[in-house]
Motif scaffolding. Structure first.
Motif, PDB file in Angstrom:
ATOM      1  N   PRO A   1       0.839  -1.204  -0.015  1.00  0.00           N
ATOM      2  CA  PRO A   1      -0.034  -0.005   0.022  1.00  0.00           C
ATOM      3  C   PRO A   1       0.875   1.245   0.058  1.00  0.00           C
ATOM      4  O   PRO A   1       0.281   2.249  -0.484  1.00  0.00           O
ATOM      5  CB  PRO A   1      -0.969  -0.037   1.308  1.00  0.00           C
ATOM      6  CG  PRO A   1      -1.124  -1.537   1.387  1.00  0.00           C
ATOM      7  CD  PRO A   1       0.238  -2.076   1.100  1.00  0.00           C
ATOM      8  N   HIS A   2       2.072   1.173   0.510  1.00  0.00           N
ATOM      9  CA  HIS A   2       2.908   2.400   0.748  1.00  0.00           C
ATOM     10  C   HIS A   2       4.136   2.255  -0.476  1.00  0.00           C
ATOM     11  O   HIS A   2       5.047   3.159  -0.317  1.00  0.00           O
ATOM     12  CB  HIS A   2       3.580   2.458   2.033  1.00  0.00           C
ATOM     13  CG  HIS A   2       2.508   2.808   3.067  1.00  0.00           C
ATOM     14  ND1 HIS A   2       1.830   3.950   3.210  1.00  0.00           N
ATOM     15  CD2 HIS A   2       1.832   1.891   3.965  1.00  0.00           C
ATOM     16  CE1 HIS A   2       0.808   3.766   4.144  1.00  0.00           C
ATOM     17  NE2 HIS A   2       1.032   2.639   4.644  1.00  0.00           N
ATOM     18  N   GLY A   3       3.872   1.387  -1.338  1.00  0.00           N
ATOM     19  CA  GLY A   3       4.901   1.054  -2.399  1.00  0.00           C
ATOM     20  C   GLY A   3       5.133   2.496  -3.447  1.00  0.00           C
ATOM     21  O   GLY A   3       6.471   2.378  -4.078  1.00  0.00           O
ATOM     22  N   GLY A   4       4.205   3.138  -3.375  1.00  0.00           N
ATOM     23  CA  GLY A   4       4.221   4.485  -4.182  1.00  0.00           C
ATOM     24  C   GLY A   4       4.564   5.630  -3.351  1.00  0.00           C
ATOM     25  O   GLY A   4       4.627   6.685  -4.170  1.00  0.00           O
ATOM     26  N   ASP A   5       4.989   5.556  -2.222  1.00  0.00           N
ATOM     27  CA  ASP A   5       5.007   6.939  -1.355  1.00  0.00           C
ATOM     28  C   ASP A   5       6.325   7.456  -1.824  1.00  0.00           C
ATOM     29  O   ASP A   5       7.360   6.861  -2.337  1.00  0.00           O
ATOM     30  CB  ASP A   5       5.241   6.416   0.188  1.00  0.00           C
ATOM     31  CG  ASP A   5       3.926   6.107   0.459  1.00  0.00           C
ATOM     32  OD1 ASP A   5       2.777   6.140  -0.286  1.00  0.00           O
ATOM     33  OD2 ASP A   5       3.798   5.771   1.661  1.00  0.00           O
ATOM     34  N   TYR A   6       6.481   8.839  -1.487  1.00  0.00           N
ATOM     35  CA  TYR A   6       7.872   9.476  -1.421  1.00  0.00           C
ATOM     36  C   TYR A   6       8.842   8.769  -0.827  1.00  0.00           C
ATOM     37  O   TYR A   6       8.416   8.146   0.298  1.00  0.00           O
ATOM     38  CB  TYR A   6       7.566  10.943  -1.135  1.00  0.00           C
ATOM     39  CG  TYR A   6       7.086  11.904  -2.068  1.00  0.00           C
ATOM     40  CD1 TYR A   6       7.331  11.987  -3.307  1.00  0.00           C
ATOM     41  CD2 TYR A   6       6.073  12.645  -1.477  1.00  0.00           C
ATOM     42  CE1 TYR A   6       6.425  12.993  -4.236  1.00  0.00           C
ATOM     43  CE2 TYR A   6       5.121  13.597  -2.161  1.00  0.00           C
ATOM     44  CZ  TYR A   6       5.660  13.748  -3.776  1.00  0.00           C
ATOM     45  OH  TYR A   6       4.919  14.447  -4.423  1.00  0.00           O
ATOM     46  N   THR A   7      10.110   8.924  -0.642  1.00  0.00           N
ATOM     47  CA  THR A   7      11.146   8.471   0.150  1.00  0.00           C
ATOM     48  C   THR A   7      11.814   9.733   0.575  1.00  0.00           C
ATOM     49  O   THR A   7      11.476  10.979   0.299  1.00  0.00           O
ATOM     50  CB  THR A   7      12.156   7.851  -0.445  1.00  0.00           C
ATOM     51  OG1 THR A   7      12.891   8.768  -1.360  1.00  0.00           O
ATOM     52  CG2 THR A   7      11.617   6.858  -1.510  1.00  0.00           C
ATOM     53  N   ASP A   8      12.781   9.591   1.614  1.00  0.00           N
ATOM     54  CA  ASP A   8      13.496  10.709   1.989  1.00  0.00           C
ATOM     55  C   ASP A   8      14.212  11.417   0.993  1.00  0.00           C
ATOM     56  O   ASP A   8      14.488  10.666  -0.155  1.00  0.00           O
ATOM     57  CB  ASP A   8      14.685  10.268   2.936  1.00  0.00           C
ATOM     58  CG  ASP A   8      13.915   9.858   4.529  1.00  0.00           C
ATOM     59  OD1 ASP A   8      12.736  10.145   4.699  1.00  0.00           O
ATOM     60  OD2 ASP A   8      14.852   9.195   5.125  1.00  0.00           O
ATOM     61  N   ILE A   9      14.428  12.691   0.936  1.00  0.00           N
ATOM     62  CA  ILE A   9      15.013  13.393  -0.329  1.00  0.00           C
ATOM     63  C   ILE A   9      16.387  12.546  -0.638  1.00  0.00           C
ATOM     64  O   ILE A   9      16.688  12.388  -1.842  1.00  0.00           O
ATOM     65  CB  ILE A   9      15.252  14.958  -0.162  1.00  0.00           C
ATOM     66  CG1 ILE A   9      14.021  15.449   0.041  1.00  0.00           C
ATOM     67  CG2 ILE A   9      16.264  15.530  -1.170  1.00  0.00           C
ATOM     68  CD1 ILE A   9      14.154  17.038   0.475  1.00  0.00           C
ATOM     69  N   ALA A  10      17.279  12.225   0.468  1.00  0.00           N
ATOM     70  CA  ALA A  10      18.344  11.509   0.303  1.00  0.00           C
ATOM     71  C   ALA A  10      18.385  10.205  -0.092  1.00  0.00           C
ATOM     72  O   ALA A  10      19.252   9.778  -0.610  1.00  0.00           O
ATOM     73  CB  ALA A  10      19.405  11.710   1.372  1.00  0.00           C
ATOM     74  N   GLY A  11      17.155   9.584  -0.074  1.00  0.00           N
ATOM     75  CA  GLY A  11      17.141   8.074  -0.701  1.00  0.00           C
ATOM     76  C   GLY A  11      16.563   7.310   0.499  1.00  0.00           C
ATOM     77  O   GLY A  11      16.581   7.739   1.640  1.00  0.00           O
ATOM     78  N   LEU A  12      16.279   6.059   0.169  1.00  0.00           N
ATOM     79  CA  LEU A  12      15.671   5.402   1.127  1.00  0.00           C
ATOM     80  C   LEU A  12      16.892   4.913   2.217  1.00  0.00           C
ATOM     81  O   LEU A  12      18.156   4.414   1.850  1.00  0.00           O
ATOM     82  CB  LEU A  12      15.454   3.904   0.675  1.00  0.00           C
ATOM     83  CG  LEU A  12      14.143   3.870  -0.078  1.00  0.00           C
ATOM     84  CD1 LEU A  12      13.846   2.721  -0.954  1.00  0.00           C
ATOM     85  CD2 LEU A  12      12.789   4.053   0.573  1.00  0.00           C
ATOM     86  N   PRO A  13      16.787   4.875   3.562  1.00  0.00           N
ATOM     87  CA  PRO A  13      17.850   4.650   4.576  1.00  0.00           C
ATOM     88  C   PRO A  13      18.486   3.289   4.456  1.00  0.00           C
ATOM     89  O   PRO A  13      19.670   3.330   4.363  1.00  0.00           O
ATOM     90  CB  PRO A  13      17.190   5.072   5.803  1.00  0.00           C
ATOM     91  CG  PRO A  13      15.956   5.930   5.751  1.00  0.00           C
ATOM     92  CD  PRO A  13      15.502   5.522   4.000  1.00  0.00           C
ATOM     93  N   HIS A  14      17.754   2.292   4.105  1.00  0.00           N
ATOM     94  CA  HIS A  14      18.147   0.767   3.865  1.00  0.00           C
ATOM     95  C   HIS A  14      19.195   0.981   2.729  1.00  0.00           C
ATOM     96  O   HIS A  14      20.071  -0.085   2.782  1.00  0.00           O
ATOM     97  CB  HIS A  14      17.183  -0.059   4.115  1.00  0.00           C
ATOM     98  CG  HIS A  14      16.188  -0.048   3.095  1.00  0.00           C
ATOM     99  ND1 HIS A  14      14.931   0.634   3.238  1.00  0.00           N
ATOM    100  CD2 HIS A  14      15.897  -0.779   1.813  1.00  0.00           C
ATOM    101  CE1 HIS A  14      14.108   0.594   2.360  1.00  0.00           C
ATOM    102  NE2 HIS A  14      14.648  -0.381   1.455  1.00  0.00           N
ATOM    103  N   LEU A  15      18.530   1.742   1.579  1.00  0.00           N
ATOM    104  CA  LEU A  15      19.431   1.434   0.191  1.00  0.00           C
ATOM    105  C   LEU A  15      20.680   2.375   0.617  1.00  0.00           C
ATOM    106  O   LEU A  15      21.837   1.766   0.110  1.00  0.00           O
ATOM    107  CB  LEU A  15      18.882   2.249  -0.918  1.00  0.00           C
ATOM    108  CG  LEU A  15      19.705   2.518  -2.008  1.00  0.00           C
ATOM    109  CD1 LEU A  15      20.236   1.030  -2.598  1.00  0.00           C
ATOM    110  CD2 LEU A  15      18.766   3.199  -3.162  1.00  0.00           C
TER     111      LEU A  15
END
Length: 393
Positions: A58-72
């Motif tokens: 359900p949240h797969g299309g949400d924005y991420t942090d500007i810097a990118g996903l923390p786990h990535l």
């Protein structure tokens, strides 16, 4: 509407022009498209499965942090730390919508209209195009005999307006990999003059060694000089997902994030998840594809060693063959046009990568299977024997 004359015709994308040529070809043979480099295989199954799960979330299309996903960012920091025998932190990484965007954002932080940036020749055309579109003067650093730039020659080009030195390694279009010593000497030049050394390392996974590409990230002071740009597109066969990275000081990255927020808010979440899956679930797959590509390079070089039609292979590496055509009296654009229209073969003219016509062509051998190499050589032979040309329009 008035157009800025600097953006009209003289800065057109060579990749878009290749598509226009494709529409004009005679179609007597199947198309051999050796223009824009891209993996000719699908993404790893583990990557596909992960992004399918993300798409259903359900949240797969949400924005991420500007810097990118923390786990990535954490996973990529660990990957870089292993690859460069250093300690890279997540806060030194900003995830971008591809490496092209990484370059544009980094340069826009470092330079403004009227400044100069040194580009190692042959350069990646989008780098040159972005600089000129923004009124930044590209200063061309000619290569040495091994197609690797000489640090002393770079230093001779520096003026009070210089803001950065740019090197793509492994090279696009040449395929040549600069050795650690050459890269580190360029960094020393940049450091002495308080400049940035921008390294586009898109193809680092496709070098013929597992040794670190350079030792710069092991220097505790590397943030003062080095801006390292990366792409996940070729590593994991996800070019359309648009995901890359800037690796630099948190201070520079803070400014990069302001620009990123304005132009994209964040890199696409689905691309970031695909990159994370590649880093954590598909490393063996990544290495196997790199080995296959190296075998493909050897086969391509062997076919081109016969100089079919007088076309000479100058260098070959990663995804690219850098070739010289035999027609001394003709423009390279004309030669490329004839190859496309008469011989159904798309390559990119070397004029896209050079400030002057040097009779060079870039062939992306990664785009086709090894069985097509002999066909490519036969078409070059036919082109070399022909004296017929196609009118420009």
């Amino acid at each position: 509407m008035r157009l800025n004359p600097r953006t009209v015709r003289q800065i057109d994308s060579p990749f878009g022009e290749a598509g226009e040529l494709e529409s004009r070809r005679r179609g007597e043979r199947d198309l051999l498209d050796l223009s824009q480099a891209a993996p000719c295989y699908p993404a790893a199954p583990a990557v596909v499965e992960h992004i399918a799960a993300v798409a259903r979330d359900p949240h797969g299309g949400d924005y991420t942090d500007i810097a990118g996903l923390p786990h990535l960012r954490e996973a990529f920091a660990a990957d870089l730390s292993r690859s460069y025998l250093s300690h890279v932190r997540a806060e030194q990484i900003v995830i971008t919508a591809g490496c092209n965007q990484a370059f544009c954002l980094a340069v826009s932080v470092l330079a403004e209209a009227g400044d100069e940036v040194v580009l190692a020749v042959p350069y990646y055309p989008n780098h040159d195009m972005w600089l000129r579109l923004n009124g930044i003067r590209p200063v061309y650093l000619e290569p040495g005999p091994d197609l690797v730039p000489d640090p002393e020659a770079a230093e001779a080009l520096i003026t009070p307006r210089t803001r950065a030195i740019v090197l793509v390694t492994p090279g696009n279009p040449s395929g040549v990999t600069a050795g650690p010593e050459a890269i580190e000497r360029l960094a020393e030049v940049a450091r002495r003059h308080d400049l940035a050394l921008i390294l586009d390392e898109t193809y680092r996974s496709f070098r013929d060694t597992a040794e670190p590409a350079h030792r710069l990230l092991s220097d505790p002071q590397w943030e003062q000089t080095v801006v390292s740009l990366h792409s996940f597109s070729k590593d994991y066969a996800i070019p359309g997902y648009r995901v890359g990275a800037v690796v630099a000081s948190p201070l520079l990255n803070r400014e990069v994030m302001k620009l990123l927020d304005c132009v994209a808010i964040c890199a696409p979440r689905i691309g970031q998840e695909a990159a994370w899956a590649g880093l954590t679930l598909a490393q063996e797959w990544r290495l196997a594809r790199a080995r296959e590509l190296e075998e493909k390079r050897r086969r391509f070089a062997a076919v081109m060693a016969e100089r079919p039609g007088g076309f000479e292979l100058v260098s070959a590496g990663v995804f690219f063959g850098w070739m010289r055509h035999p027609f001394a009296g003709r423009s390279t654009e004309e030669v490329v046009r004839d190859l496309a229209i008469m011989y159904d073969t798309l390559v990119i003219p070397g004029t896209a990568f050079l400030p002057e016509d040097g009779r060079m062509l870039r062939a992306s051998f990664s785009n086709v299977d090894q069985k097509s190499f002999a066909d490519f050589a036969n078409r070059l032979t036919a082109a070399g024997m022909s004296r017929t040309t196609i009118p420009a329009n």
